[in-house]
Design a protein around this motif. Structure first.
Motif, mmCIF file in Angstrom:
data_model
loop_
_atom_site.group_PDB
_atom_site.id
_atom_site.type_symbol
_atom_site.label_atom_id
_atom_site.label_comp_id
_atom_site.label_asym_id
_atom_site.label_seq_id
_atom_site.Cartn_x
_atom_site.Cartn_y
_atom_site.Cartn_z
ATOM 1 N N ALA A 50 0.813 -1.223 0.000
ATOM 2 C CA ALA A 50 0.000 0.000 0.000
ATOM 3 C C ALA A 50 0.845 1.272 0.000
ATOM 4 O O ALA A 50 0.607 2.177 -0.816
ATOM 5 C CB ALA A 50 -0.967 -0.011 1.181
ATOM 6 N N TYR A 55 -1.512 4.030 -1.927
ATOM 7 C CA TYR A 55 -2.868 3.860 -1.397
ATOM 8 C C TYR A 55 -3.214 4.852 -0.283
ATOM 9 O O TYR A 55 -4.331 5.392 -0.268
ATOM 10 C CB TYR A 55 -3.073 2.436 -0.880
ATOM 11 C CG TYR A 55 -3.096 1.368 -1.944
ATOM 12 C CD1 TYR A 55 -3.037 1.684 -3.301
ATOM 13 C CD2 TYR A 55 -3.191 0.012 -1.595
ATOM 14 C CE1 TYR A 55 -3.052 0.704 -4.269
ATOM 15 C CE2 TYR A 55 -3.217 -0.978 -2.567
ATOM 16 C CZ TYR A 55 -3.140 -0.631 -3.894
ATOM 17 O OH TYR A 55 -3.159 -1.618 -4.846
ATOM 18 N N ARG A 58 -4.553 8.188 -1.606
ATOM 19 C CA ARG A 58 -5.879 8.084 -2.236
ATOM 20 C C ARG A 58 -6.970 7.890 -1.197
ATOM 21 O O ARG A 58 -8.041 8.497 -1.272
ATOM 22 C CB ARG A 58 -5.900 6.910 -3.213
ATOM 23 C CG ARG A 58 -5.020 7.100 -4.432
ATOM 24 C CD ARG A 58 -5.252 5.980 -5.414
ATOM 25 N NE ARG A 58 -4.031 5.538 -6.049
ATOM 26 C CZ ARG A 58 -3.900 4.396 -6.684
ATOM 27 N NH1 ARG A 58 -4.918 3.555 -6.747
ATOM 28 N NH2 ARG A 58 -2.761 4.059 -7.257
ATOM 29 N N ILE A 59 -6.715 7.025 -0.234
ATOM 30 C CA ILE A 59 -7.713 6.765 0.814
ATOM 31 C C ILE A 59 -7.963 8.032 1.614
ATOM 32 O O ILE A 59 -9.112 8.402 1.900
ATOM 33 C CB ILE A 59 -7.250 5.622 1.733
ATOM 34 C CG1 ILE A 59 -7.155 4.314 0.945
ATOM 35 C CG2 ILE A 59 -8.209 5.464 2.911
ATOM 36 C CD1 ILE A 59 -6.476 3.186 1.710
ATOM 37 N N ILE A 79 -6.900 3.632 6.838
ATOM 38 C CA ILE A 79 -5.905 3.387 5.793
ATOM 39 C C ILE A 79 -5.341 1.975 5.935
ATOM 40 O O ILE A 79 -5.215 1.234 4.948
ATOM 41 C CB ILE A 79 -4.780 4.435 5.863
ATOM 42 C CG1 ILE A 79 -5.300 5.789 5.370
ATOM 43 C CG2 ILE A 79 -3.567 3.989 5.045
ATOM 44 C CD1 ILE A 79 -4.317 6.933 5.567
ATOM 45 N N SER A 83 -6.527 -1.179 3.308
ATOM 46 C CA SER A 83 -5.448 -1.827 2.562
ATOM 47 C C SER A 83 -5.383 -3.310 2.894
ATOM 48 O O SER A 83 -5.165 -4.155 2.016
ATOM 49 C CB SER A 83 -4.106 -1.154 2.889
ATOM 50 O OG SER A 83 -4.126 0.217 2.550
ATOM 51 N N ILE A 290 -9.785 3.121 -2.090
ATOM 52 C CA ILE A 290 -8.646 3.354 -2.982
ATOM 53 C C ILE A 290 -9.100 3.846 -4.355
ATOM 54 O O ILE A 290 -8.386 4.566 -5.033
ATOM 55 C CB ILE A 290 -7.817 2.058 -3.110
ATOM 56 C CG1 ILE A 290 -7.289 1.640 -1.732
ATOM 57 C CG2 ILE A 290 -6.664 2.227 -4.093
ATOM 58 C CD1 ILE A 290 -6.769 0.222 -1.684
ATOM 59 N N HIS A 291 -10.311 3.463 -4.776
ATOM 60 C CA HIS A 291 -10.811 3.860 -6.092
ATOM 61 C C HIS A 291 -10.995 5.381 -6.191
ATOM 62 O O HIS A 291 -11.302 6.048 -5.203
ATOM 63 C CB HIS A 291 -12.171 3.217 -6.359
ATOM 64 C CG HIS A 291 -12.061 1.789 -6.806
ATOM 65 N ND1 HIS A 291 -13.106 0.909 -6.735
ATOM 66 C CD2 HIS A 291 -11.031 1.093 -7.329
ATOM 67 C CE1 HIS A 291 -12.728 -0.271 -7.197
ATOM 68 N NE2 HIS A 291 -11.480 -0.180 -7.561
#
Length: 296
Positions: A50, A55, A58-59, A79, A83, A290-291
């Motif tokens: 991650a 990641y 983004r999170i 987070i 992950s 994450i998206h």
């Protein structure tokens, strides 16, 4: 190595070598007892993969949009757990038959199972709608184990060698599998019209789709599931594979909600978003933050 339409698969030397490396890594993990795979892959993803993949940023950005006043300690916790869930889900899906066997006896909650059985008896097709929450393949594994085969629409990987392996593995969870593309969609429609069940995920941003409310923010959401349901008279049912001990748990509940009433595509899709939103707000550590769900 990103997923794409089945008519753009690549079979070059780099693809062949990449496939060998990935197959070796996955094969090594699959040598471990199943009960160790999920916690190990989740831990490695949260602690190693991650941070390298970006990641946390983004999170953190997505959480700031939805929960701007979330304490820093809770952001750090999410987070790590998000992950962890992503890594655990990955190896669970890649475990194929082992995964299906492990989750087959998961409790089925909600009021929608009877509607699924009734639809099957009268030959009505069913669309099972979920998101990247908990483990999205739990509904397919559990229902297929109960004698209700569930197909799935998936994005093929660019690497044709690896895609063949991936498709074989996820087919062990349930069949049939339909690759995105003209041919795959046509096959899926024929299967549904014969009374089949198919699982779809709707929580990724799709260009030129309407912006519909999701977690308090407008998010581009495809209305294709609702449109299919209306066009072919399909049952539209929200389903979720929720981890019973949070994002680091290995047990699941299968949640089958009541079917979404037929009305119009926008109204039905809003109902699907609202259903997933309720699950995410109750268990934020189990959704894939994450998206890039809210593309600006």
């Amino acid at each position: 190595m990103s997923p794409r339409s089945e008519d753009k698969l690549s079979y070059g030397l780099v693809d062949f070598l990449q496939n060998l490396v990935l197959r070796a890594l996955i094969g090594g993990i699959r040598l471990l007892p199943y009960r160790w795979r999920s916690p190990l892959c989740g831990f490695v993803t949260a602690r190693v993969i991650a941070p390298l993949a970006g990641y946390p940023r983004r999170i953190r950005e997505n959480l700031a949009l939805v929960y701007p006043d979330l304490p820093a300690a809770e952001v750090r916790r999410l987070i790590h757990r998000v992950s962890h869930n992503a890594g655990a889900t990955l190896i669970e899906v890649y475990s194929g038959a082992d995964f299906r066997k492990a989750v087959a006896s998961s409790p089925v909650l909600g009021e929608g199972l009877a509607a699924l059985i009734a639809a099957k008896e009268r030959g009505q097709g069913v669309l099972l709608i979920s998101g990247h929450f908990g483990n999205y393949d739990v509904p397919r594994a559990v229902l297929s184990s109960l004698g209700h085969p569930v197909g799935a629409l998936y994005k093929p990987f660019r690497n044709g060698y690896f895609d063949a392996h991936y498709r074989k593995t996820i087919s062990e969870i349930g069949t049939p599998i339909f690759p995105r593309g003209r041919r795959g969609l046509a096959e899926m429609v024929r299967f549904l019209r014969r009374g089949g069940m198919v699982g779809m995920l709707i929580d990724q941003s799709v260009a030129r789709s309407p912006r519909l409310p999701f977690l308090g923010r407008p998010a581009r959401t495809a209305t294709s599931a609702a449109e299919l349901a209306l066009k072919y008279g399909l049952l539209l049912v929200p389903v979720y594979g929720r981890r019973t001990a949070g994002a680091t748990g290995t047990g699941f509940d299968l949640i089958v909600e009541a079917p979404v009433p037929h009305s119009d595509p926008l109204t039905m899709t809003k109902a699907l978003n609202a259903s997933l939103e309720a699950q995410v707000r109750a268990h934020p550590d189990q959704w894939l933050w994450i998206h890039k769900r809210w593309k600006r």
